[in-house]
Write a protein that holds these residues in place. Sequence first.
Motif, short mmCIF file in Angstrom:
data_model
loop_
_atom_site.label_atom_id
_atom_site.label_comp_id
_atom_site.label_asym_id
_atom_site.label_seq_id
_atom_site.Cartn_x
_atom_site.Cartn_y
_atom_site.Cartn_z
N LEU A 25 5.15 -1.75 -24.28
CA LEU A 25 4.82 -0.34 -24.23
C LEU A 25 3.46 -0.09 -23.56
N LYS A 26 2.50 -1.00 -23.76
CA LYS A 26 1.16 -0.79 -23.22
C LYS A 26 1.15 -0.89 -21.68
N THR A 27 2.10 -1.64 -21.10
CA THR A 27 2.17 -1.71 -19.63
C THR A 27 3.12 -0.66 -19.06
N LEU A 28 4.07 -0.23 -19.88
CA LEU A 28 5.04 0.76 -19.42
C LEU A 28 4.48 2.17 -19.46
N ALA A 29 3.69 2.48 -20.47
CA ALA A 29 3.19 3.84 -20.67
C ALA A 29 2.42 4.40 -19.46
N PRO A 30 1.50 3.63 -18.83
CA PRO A 30 0.77 4.18 -17.68
C PRO A 30 1.67 4.59 -16.52
N LYS A 31 2.83 3.94 -16.38
CA LYS A 31 3.75 4.30 -15.32
C LYS A 31 4.25 5.73 -15.48
N PHE A 32 4.27 6.20 -16.74
CA PHE A 32 4.76 7.54 -17.01
C PHE A 32 3.62 8.52 -17.28
N GLY A 33 2.39 8.06 -17.08
CA GLY A 33 1.24 8.96 -17.23
C GLY A 33 0.80 9.18 -18.67
N TYR A 34 1.10 8.25 -19.58
CA TYR A 34 0.72 8.40 -20.99
C TYR A 34 -0.03 7.16 -21.45
N ASN A 35 -0.79 7.29 -22.54
CA ASN A 35 -1.33 6.09 -23.16
C ASN A 35 -0.28 5.57 -24.14
N SER A 36 -0.34 4.29 -24.43
CA SER A 36 0.73 3.64 -25.20
C SER A 36 0.82 4.18 -26.63
N SER A 37 -0.31 4.50 -27.25
CA SER A 37 -0.29 4.97 -28.63
C SER A 37 0.44 6.31 -28.75
N TYR A 38 0.08 7.24 -27.83
CA TYR A 38 0.71 8.56 -27.88
C TYR A 38 2.20 8.48 -27.55
N LEU A 39 2.53 7.66 -26.52
CA LEU A 39 3.93 7.53 -26.12
C LEU A 39 4.75 6.90 -27.25
N GLY A 40 4.15 5.95 -27.97
CA GLY A 40 4.85 5.32 -29.09
C GLY A 40 5.20 6.32 -30.16
N LYS A 41 4.28 7.25 -30.45
CA LYS A 41 4.52 8.28 -31.46
C LYS A 41 5.63 9.24 -31.03
N ILE A 42 5.60 9.65 -29.75
CA ILE A 42 6.63 10.56 -29.23
C ILE A 42 8.01 9.89 -29.35
N PHE A 43 8.06 8.62 -28.97
CA PHE A 43 9.32 7.90 -28.97
C PHE A 43 9.87 7.76 -30.40
N ALA A 44 9.02 7.35 -31.31
CA ALA A 44 9.47 7.15 -32.70
C ALA A 44 9.91 8.46 -33.34
N LYS A 45 9.20 9.53 -33.01
CA LYS A 45 9.54 10.83 -33.61
C LYS A 45 10.90 11.31 -33.15
N LYS A 46 11.20 11.14 -31.87
CA LYS A 46 12.47 11.63 -31.35
C LYS A 46 13.63 10.70 -31.70
N MET A 47 13.41 9.39 -31.70
CA MET A 47 14.50 8.44 -31.87
C MET A 47 14.67 7.97 -33.31
#
Length: 515
Positions: free
Chosen positions: A425-447
């Motif tokens: 997640l820490k290497t994937l998140a920058p590709k989508f313009g997010y930091n890994s911590s925030y993206l992890g929360k968005i992902f867990a909340k939706k899924m």
Amino acid sequence: MLKVYIADDEEIVRQGLKKIINWDELGFEICGEANNGLQAYNDIRQLNPDLVLLDIRMPKLEGLDLASQLREEGYHGRIIILSGYSEFRYAQEAIKCDVDSYLTKPIDEDELLKVVKDIRQALQKKRLHTEHLSYYQEKAKYRILEEMIKDDRTSLASIEYSLGELNLKADLYQVIILEANLDDIDCYAQFCDDLKIPLQSHYIERLKMSPYDVILLKGEFVIGRFLAFKSRQTGDRVHDYFVASGHAVTGLNDIYYSYHEALAVYERRFFFSKDRSFAGREDLPDLDKLTEMMNAEASREVGQKIYDQIKIHQIKEAGYIIDQLGQRLHQSKNSTESIKSILTGMYLYLVQEFKKNYASQDLKFLSNTEIIQRIHHYQFLEDILEFIEDETERMIGAISNASSENIVDDIMDYIKYHYDEDIKLKTLAPKFGYNSSYLGKIFAKKMGIGFNDYLHKTRTDNAKNLLLDQRYKVYEVSQMVGYKNVDYFHLKFKHFCGCTPNEFRIQNHIDVDER
């Protein structure tokens, strides 16, 4: 009919000159007139009349100055100077300008008639002589020019005695290649106009060689004009023609080198900007630095990188890869046609992969034949790269929605096609313009499941299908779904599937391999 041009700042004088003698009867037609020297200069350069009547005193450009400038630029027509002054010094200046007659006002009809008849006789005699020799001289000159650029030195030596008669001798030569940017454009006429020299100037020779013209500039005067004109050009003006120039040379035999240098520049035109109008030897790359020979395999690797960015909707990153590809091709040894073929194959690969993975998008593409024809029709590398970049953006636009609400769908889509890779997640998140911590929360909340657990579940779900194929060992399946450590694969498979890989095979009546 011979052509006569009248220039005088007085309307009454111009009208009088039209009527004082019967021009038509003498075989002349009045092709134009002017009330100032500057207009006369422009008209004469364009109309190239056989005879010019010039008033010695005119606004903007006086008659003698005009005559001198025309002679300097190679105008060979006859000139009669008309003057209200009878001083000997004016006649002397006229002689220096190679004028045929110096008449003082008021014009004597008989005197003018005699001068015009003499000029007509001389012009007709010259025309007959020219017409008689023109065909043979032009044919000889054309052949000599061909031999010059082919470096046929023996032939040149044998005809050197006639070079002066054919107007091919000069102290300096420069070869340029001239090509029109548009159809139905007389680029040679426009080039001569830009250099302010007549079309029939003895300073320039033209050799037509489809799809371009080979132009030989003869002498310091015209070469200086060309260099001055070239230096005045800015990036703001786009000409209707392209000029590739060789270096200036002093010997006839060295014209070969100037031509082949211009040809080398012309053959690099594919790599120049399509808006560029001039290029010379300084624009040729250092051949020692052209070390790479790009092949289909290398272009496929680039294509895969571009397609990876398409799958994760990264327009900017895809554009960067395409720009880098352009830089590589600029420094490659590949021919223009091989580059076109390589880029065609790469684009067809992108289309094929997109259709295979995103068939539901129903995005319209040209047929393979149309794609091949289109790319090979482009004259510039930048056009092909721009086409591929536009198509890349079109593919990304069809599958992507950049809003934060759908970013999780984008992540899931990426995992779908990359689960077998070392994804974090820490290497994937920058590709989508997010930091890994925030993206992890968005992902867990939706899924309702964390990113890592979703990745492991995706891997084990794909592993089930592979385990049903008896050709693969368990450790091979482990590697195929992204686990280098088979024990870790066992652990994750049991966690998400409730059994070990071998137990899963037993349940599905597949022979068990303990490895």
